[in-house]
Design a protein around this motif. Structure first.
Motif, PDB file in Angstrom:
ATOM      1  N   ALA A 100      12.827  33.583  27.557  1.00 26.67           N
ATOM      2  CA  ALA A 100      12.943  32.531  28.350  1.00 26.67           C
ATOM      3  C   ALA A 100      13.204  31.064  28.936  1.00 26.67           C
ATOM      4  N   GLU A 101      12.558  30.306  27.497  1.00 22.85           N
ATOM      5  CA  GLU A 101      12.372  28.742  27.292  1.00 22.85           C
ATOM      6  C   GLU A 101      14.419  28.963  27.466  1.00 22.85           C
ATOM      7  N   ARG A 102      14.582  29.642  26.097  1.00 17.54           N
ATOM      8  CA  ARG A 102      15.247  29.050  25.785  1.00 17.54           C
ATOM      9  C   ARG A 102      17.410  29.348  27.214  1.00 17.54           C
ATOM     10  N   LEU A 103      16.008  30.184  27.705  1.00 14.92           N
ATOM     11  CA  LEU A 103      17.419  30.589  29.276  1.00 14.92           C
ATOM     12  C   LEU A 103      16.946  28.371  30.031  1.00 14.92           C
ATOM     13  N   GLY A 104      16.049  28.301  30.135  1.00 10.33           N
ATOM     14  CA  GLY A 104      15.668  26.825  30.617  1.00 10.33           C
ATOM     15  C   GLY A 104      14.590  27.259  31.807  1.00 10.33           C
ATOM     16  N   LEU A 105      13.816  28.525  31.580  1.00 15.08           N
ATOM     17  CA  LEU A 105      12.724  28.215  32.136  1.00 15.08           C
ATOM     18  C   LEU A 105      11.555  27.659  31.929  1.00 15.08           C
ATOM     19  N   ARG A 165      22.020  34.872  34.446  1.00 14.00           N
ATOM     20  CA  ARG A 165      23.721  35.128  34.302  1.00 14.00           C
ATOM     21  C   ARG A 165      23.545  34.667  36.435  1.00 14.00           C
ATOM     22  N   LEU A 166      22.767  34.474  36.571  1.00 11.64           N
ATOM     23  CA  LEU A 166      23.046  33.269  38.364  1.00 11.64           C
ATOM     24  C   LEU A 166      22.657  32.124  37.393  1.00 11.64           C
ATOM     25  N   ARG A 167      21.938  31.628  36.676  1.00 16.48           N
ATOM     26  CA  ARG A 167      22.123  30.251  36.035  1.00 16.48           C
ATOM     27  C   ARG A 167      23.225  29.564  35.865  1.00 16.48           C
ATOM     28  N   ALA A 168      23.627  30.717  34.286  1.00 12.08           N
ATOM     29  CA  ALA A 168      25.175  30.744  34.457  1.00 12.08           C
ATOM     30  C   ALA A 168      26.355  30.030  35.059  1.00 12.08           C
ATOM     31  N   SER A 169      26.248  31.098  36.230  1.00 13.20           N
ATOM     32  CA  SER A 169      27.361  30.469  37.166  1.00 13.20           C
ATOM     33  C   SER A 169      26.972  29.550  38.514  1.00 13.20           C
ATOM     34  N   GLY A 170      26.033  28.748  38.303  1.00 12.81           N
ATOM     35  CA  GLY A 170      25.832  27.810  38.793  1.00 12.81           C
ATOM     36  C   GLY A 170      25.017  27.931  40.380  1.00 12.81           C
TER      37      GLY A 170
END
Ligand code: HGY
Ligand code: MN
Ligand code: MN
Ligand code: MN
Length: 399
Positions: free
Chosen positions: A40-45, A97-102
């Protein structure tokens, strides 16, 4: 296998029973908690553990009216690879996916991992979500004891929590505007319908009762057959009576999957036997009816061997009917009723506990074996991806 599941595929394997045994705050569960936090932290959460041991990975600041998605990482003894983890991995994937799509959410969002959903260590299913919602008395919970005689309070302290804080967490609950749990289907509904994904419509009422059969402990060699009051034989009769009672109640399910023989010596006639009953039926009344019939039947069965049975309720969850408006809306967002069935389930879930306090919904992903709580539980990668697609679509529609 889905990449996220493959990352944990070796964590908590049970070489003796097969499948996985991942129980609250023990070996594998601790490893999975670390894995989840790192991923999760790798995702920036931003990851936090609440007072009851549930894990929250926040996208942005925690806040009111959040959309929360997730499931659990713990398992039954010898469980499958998908029950719980598929929902957690899918939630992380959909958020990634949502985060990567902006995509920019209009409200807070979090991935939630509920503690002790299976109740395999302390005996109460959905313990983390029940504590969160105040669905179990905190003092009773603190005193729950595991197979090693460790209380939940002691285990919580060892896990770094303050046992005095276990219990209803109104602030955390108030943050949830909507909870969506994706879960592998525990049955054949989607297989028979030929569809990859469904929305849950309802959950059977279900509960757990402890049957304590008491007889007379004695020597296996020195006690003539006519002088015995053997509680294990009485329990055997009682378990058959449980099956007969369930078969006489349409739609009901009753299981005794766990026995504890006291003292448990090969050359010892047992003095008592604990048998745990899991009983379920479409409505609260039918379940209560079933259990009353079982209570009478097991009492009679035990009498044949001069034994007695005490029945103690350990947990109860009434029938859950997910909000039909939300179910209908989600089915239409996902392509309509013809593509996305609404399915009932006999399996309990954290979403079922949370539904009593906050708007909740579930997605099911096809399980070709229809088997669960067993190593045969399975989901094709394609169907898992369809589940993530559906979860992402729903999140986009509500965030
Ligand atoms: O027992 C159940 O139905 C759930 O898997 N905890
Ligand atoms: Mn389960
Ligand atoms: Mn589950
Ligand atoms: Mn001896």
């Amino acid at each position: 296998m889905l990449a996220g599941l493959a990352e944990i595929a070796d964590t908590g394997r049970d070489s003796r029973r097969g499948g996985y045994s991942r129980h609250l705050w023990q070996g594998a569960d601790l490893e999975l908690r670390t894995w989840f936090a790192l991923r999760a932290e790798r995702l920036g959460l931003n990851v936090e553990t609440d007072r009851n041991g549930n894990l929250w990975a926040w996208w942005g600041e925690p806040g009111p009216d959040a959309v929360v998605t997730g499931s659990h990482l713990d398992s039954v003894p010898g469980g499958g690879a998908y029950d719980g983890p598929l929902g957690v991995v899918s939630a992380l994937e959909a958020v990634a996916r949502l985060r990567a799509s902006g995509f920019t959410p209009s409200r807070p969002c979090a991935v939630l991992v509920c503690a002790e959903e299976e109740g395999s260590r302390f005996g109460i299913a959905c313990l983390g979500s029940r504590l969160l919602t105040g669905g179990i008395d905190a003092d009773r919970a603190r005193a729950l004891i595991d197979a090693d005689g460790i209380t939940l309070a002691q285990a919580a302290r060892r896990a770094g929590l303050d046992p005095a804080h276990l219990g209803a967490d109104r602030d955390a609950l108030a943050r949830i505007g909507l909870f969506i749990e994706l879960h592998v289907e525990q049955g054949r509904g989607l297989v028979d319908l030929g569809r990859p994904v469904a929305v849950a419509s309802s959950i059977l009422a279900h509960g757990r009762w402890r049957l304590t059969v008491t007889g007379q402990g004695n020597h296996a060699g020195a006690t003539p057959m006519e002088d015995r009051r053997d509680p294990l034989v009485a329990a055997a009769r009682a378990i058959v009576a449980v099956q007969d009672a369930a078969e006489n109640h349409p739609g009901a399910r009753a299981t005794v999957g766990r026995l504890e023989v006291v003292p448990g010596g090969t050359n010892v006639i047992a003095s008592s036997v604990h048998a745990w009953l899991d009983a379920r039926a479409p409505t609260d009344a039918e379940t209560r009816d079933l259990v009353a019939a079982i209570e009478a039947a097991v009492g009679e069965a035990a009498l044949v061997n001069g034994c007695s049975v005490a029945v103690t309720e350990e947990s109860w969850t009434g029938t859950v009917t997910f909000d039909p408006e939300l179910v209908g809306r989600f089915r239409s967002v996902l392509g309509g009723d013809a593509l996305v069935p609404a399915l009932p389930t006999g399996a309990g879930h954290d979403a079922g506990v949370l539904a009593a306090s906050v708007p909740s919904a579930m997605l099911f992903v096809r399980n070709p074996t229809g088997v669960s709580h067993s190593p045969e539980e399975f989901a094709e990668v394609g169907d898992c991806v369809a589940g993530i697609d559906a979860l992402e679509t729903l999140l986009r529609s509500v965030l």
